[in-house]
Design an enzyme around this catalytic site. Structure first.
Site, short mmCIF file in Angstrom:
data_model
loop_
_atom_site.label_atom_id
_atom_site.label_comp_id
_atom_site.label_asym_id
_atom_site.label_seq_id
_atom_site.Cartn_x
_atom_site.Cartn_y
_atom_site.Cartn_z
CG HIS A 110 -3.38 3.34 2.20
ND1 HIS A 110 -3.87 2.77 0.93
CD2 HIS A 110 -3.09 2.17 2.86
CE1 HIS A 110 -4.09 1.50 0.98
NE2 HIS A 110 -3.72 1.00 2.33
CB CYS A 146 -1.11 -0.01 1.28
SG CYS A 146 -1.95 -1.34 1.17
CG ASN A 186 -6.61 -1.25 1.54
OD1 ASN A 186 -6.05 -0.77 0.34
ND2 ASN A 186 -5.91 -1.65 2.72
N1 ACO Z 1 -17.68 -9.03 10.79
C1 ACO Z 1 -17.87 -9.17 11.86
N2 ACO Z 1 -17.09 -9.43 12.90
C2 ACO Z 1 -15.78 -9.38 12.79
C3 ACO Z 1 -15.41 -9.16 11.35
C4 ACO Z 1 -16.54 -8.97 10.48
N3 ACO Z 1 -15.86 -8.49 8.96
N4 ACO Z 1 -14.22 -9.12 11.40
C5 ACO Z 1 -13.49 -9.66 12.55
N5 ACO Z 1 -14.68 -9.57 13.44
C6 ACO Z 1 -14.69 -9.76 14.66
C7 ACO Z 1 -13.41 -10.66 15.29
O1 ACO Z 1 -13.71 -12.02 15.12
C8 ACO Z 1 -13.31 -10.13 16.54
O2 ACO Z 1 -14.52 -10.99 17.39
P1 ACO Z 1 -14.17 -11.49 19.04
O3 ACO Z 1 -14.24 -10.38 19.72
O4 ACO Z 1 -15.25 -12.38 19.24
O5 ACO Z 1 -12.96 -12.31 18.79
C9 ACO Z 1 -14.03 -8.71 16.82
O6 ACO Z 1 -14.59 -8.85 15.53
C10 ACO Z 1 -13.01 -7.76 16.91
O7 ACO Z 1 -11.95 -8.01 16.06
P2 ACO Z 1 -10.57 -7.01 15.96
O8 ACO Z 1 -9.77 -7.45 14.81
O9 ACO Z 1 -10.13 -6.67 17.04
O10 ACO Z 1 -11.32 -5.72 15.20
P3 ACO Z 1 -10.80 -4.37 14.81
O11 ACO Z 1 -11.64 -3.22 15.60
O12 ACO Z 1 -9.35 -4.25 15.13
O13 ACO Z 1 -10.78 -4.08 13.25
C11 ACO Z 1 -9.73 -4.13 11.33
C12 ACO Z 1 -10.52 -4.95 12.38
C13 ACO Z 1 -10.99 -3.35 10.81
C14 ACO Z 1 -9.29 -4.99 10.42
C15 ACO Z 1 -8.73 -2.98 11.75
O14 ACO Z 1 -7.77 -4.01 12.65
C16 ACO Z 1 -7.95 -2.50 10.70
O15 ACO Z 1 -8.52 -1.74 9.91
N6 ACO Z 1 -6.84 -2.76 10.97
C17 ACO Z 1 -5.93 -1.95 9.75
C18 ACO Z 1 -5.67 -2.55 8.58
C19 ACO Z 1 -5.04 -1.75 7.61
O16 ACO Z 1 -4.79 -0.68 7.85
N7 ACO Z 1 -4.22 -2.28 6.66
C20 ACO Z 1 -3.41 -1.32 6.01
C21 ACO Z 1 -2.66 -2.10 4.92
S1 ACO Z 1 -3.29 -3.07 3.79
C22 ACO Z 1 -1.92 -3.51 2.79
O17 ACO Z 1 -0.61 -3.28 2.91
C23 ACO Z 1 -2.35 -4.42 1.63
#
Ligand code: ACO
Length: 340
Positions: free
Chosen positions: A252, A109, A282
């Site tokens: 990004h 990214c 993304n």
């Molecule tokens: N729908 C419903 N529930 C979900 C989903 C979904 N799609 N995905 C995860 N959950 C659940 C998990 O299983 C977890 O459940 P649990 O508490 O029972 O275990 C709960 O939601 C919380 O999961 P987290 O991973 O803690 O959720 P978080 O608030 O951190 O959000 C996310 C996840 C959106 C992926 C976030 O962490 C994020 O945006 N991270 C950064 C990603 C990023 O910036 N990437 C950039 C680089 S990409 C590249 O270089 C190619």
């Protein structure tokens, strides 16, 4: 160098959050509240990194008022090439850019930002005059569509910017920083599979192929909200630019919460933060030029505007740049004095 044209292309098909909730255990409410994403484009038959990058590149050429044969260099930022030997030459061939050298640059990214900075080096020290910088990704190829933690995040698309040599006073890349931290590589990978097949007695060979995207979302999130403000603060301080002087934050597009956190750190109002996450999710290397193209074409970003941009992602890699948008020059002929 001056940024004088832009273009973008996305696949025809849209997959909404509702569509995904019919496939995995998720909901529109969860995806929107955690990421800001409402839909994403996914390439169908006949749509590839080459076709999207070519369409975006052609639109940028048209916008700049250039002919393809005027190009010296095409840089294609991608992590999902059509051909591991390089996809940029396919784009060069499709555009008819017969005088341009073309190659891929992979930095996930951060790829578009790293490519834009690379283009400036070739303009500054290698005498190149006109460069097309393209970010294009088709991560739908590498997403595990049964993994709800990643499949809701990514989409396909391409964006391109035309940059040209210019007098120093018109330089559009005011400052930049690039960073890598391979010690945290495991946070986000699209790695080779480790499968081997027997070759001759006592020897096996690895079978080519990749495992789907694997991400520790929380770690990547923490990395982004720490490193992006830090690199942008360093840039602003080094260049003596106050956050109030910025016309736009062009980050990004990974997560709306990351955009909001960075904007808050610099007290930049939401009205000056560019976001199209709701429509595209993304799109990896494509997000920054795709967003820029949208904002230029609808008149939000205008000639002379100052933008702070940051790319971040797998590697881990990240970087920042202070950029001034020039827009198409009425006289497209190049000056004799050039500057990066
Ligand atoms: N729908 C419903 N529930 C979900 C989903 C979904 N799609 N995905 C995860 N959950 C659940 C998990 O299983 C977890 O459940 P649990 O508490 O029972 O275990 C709960 O939601 C919380 O999961 P987290 O991973 O803690 O959720 P978080 O608030 O951190 O959000 C996310 C996840 C959106 C992926 C976030 O962490 C994020 O945006 N991270 C950064 C990603 C990023 O910036 N990437 C950039 C680089 S990409 C590249 O270089 C190619």
């Amino acid at each position: 160098m001056a940024l004088v044209g832009c273009g973008s292309a996305v696949p025809a098909a849209t997959i909404t959050n509702l569509d995904l909730s019919a496939r995995v255990d998720t909901s529109d409410e969860w995806i929107r509240s955690r990421t800001g994403i409402g839909a994403r484009r996914v390439a169908g038959p006949g749509e590839t990194v080459t076709s999207l990058a070519t369409a975006a590149g052609q639109a940028a050429l048209d916008h700049a008022g250039w002919r393809a044969e005027d190009l010296d260099l095409i840089l294609l930022a991608t992590s999902s090439p059509d051909d591991l030997f390089g996809t940029a030459p396919r784009v060069q061939g499709a555009l008819g850019a017969c005088n341009a050298v073309a190659f891929d640059l992979t930095a996930a990214c951060s790829g578009f930002l790293f490519s834009l900075i690379t283009a400036a080096q070739y303009i500054g020290s290698a005498g190149m005059r006109r460069v097309l910088v393209i970010g294009a990704d088709q991560l739908s190829r590498w997403v595990d569509w049964d993994d709800r933690s990643t499949c809701v995040l990514f989409g396909d698309g391409a964006g391109a910017v035309a940059v040209q040599a210019c007098p120093a006073a018109e330089n559009g890349l005011l400052a930049f920083r690039m960073r890598s931290d391979g010690s945290r590589n495991g946070c986000l990978t699209l790695a080779q599979s480790t499968q081997h097949r027997p070759l001759v007695a006592g020897l096996s060979a690895q079978v080519g192929g990749f495992t789907p995207i694997h991400m520790n979302g929380q770690e990547v999130y923490k990395f982004a909200v720490r490193e992006v403000p830090a690199v942008l603060a360093e840039l602003l301080e080094a260049s003596g630019v106050a956050a109030e002087q910025l016309d736009w934050l062009l980050l990004h597009q990974a997560n709306q919460r990351i955009l909001d956190a960075v904007a808050e750190r610099f007290a930049v109002p939401n009205t000056r933060v560019l976001s199209n996450l709701a429509s595209y999710g993304n799109t990896s290397a494509a997000t920054i030029p795709l967003m820029l193209d949208e904002a230029v074409r609808d008149g939000r970003v205008r000639p002379g505007h100052l933008l702070a941009s940051s790319g971040f992602g797998a590697g881990l890699s990240w970087g920042g740049a202070l950029v001034r948008w020039s827009g198409p020059q009425i006289d497209a002929s190049l000056p004799s004095a050039v500057a990066a």
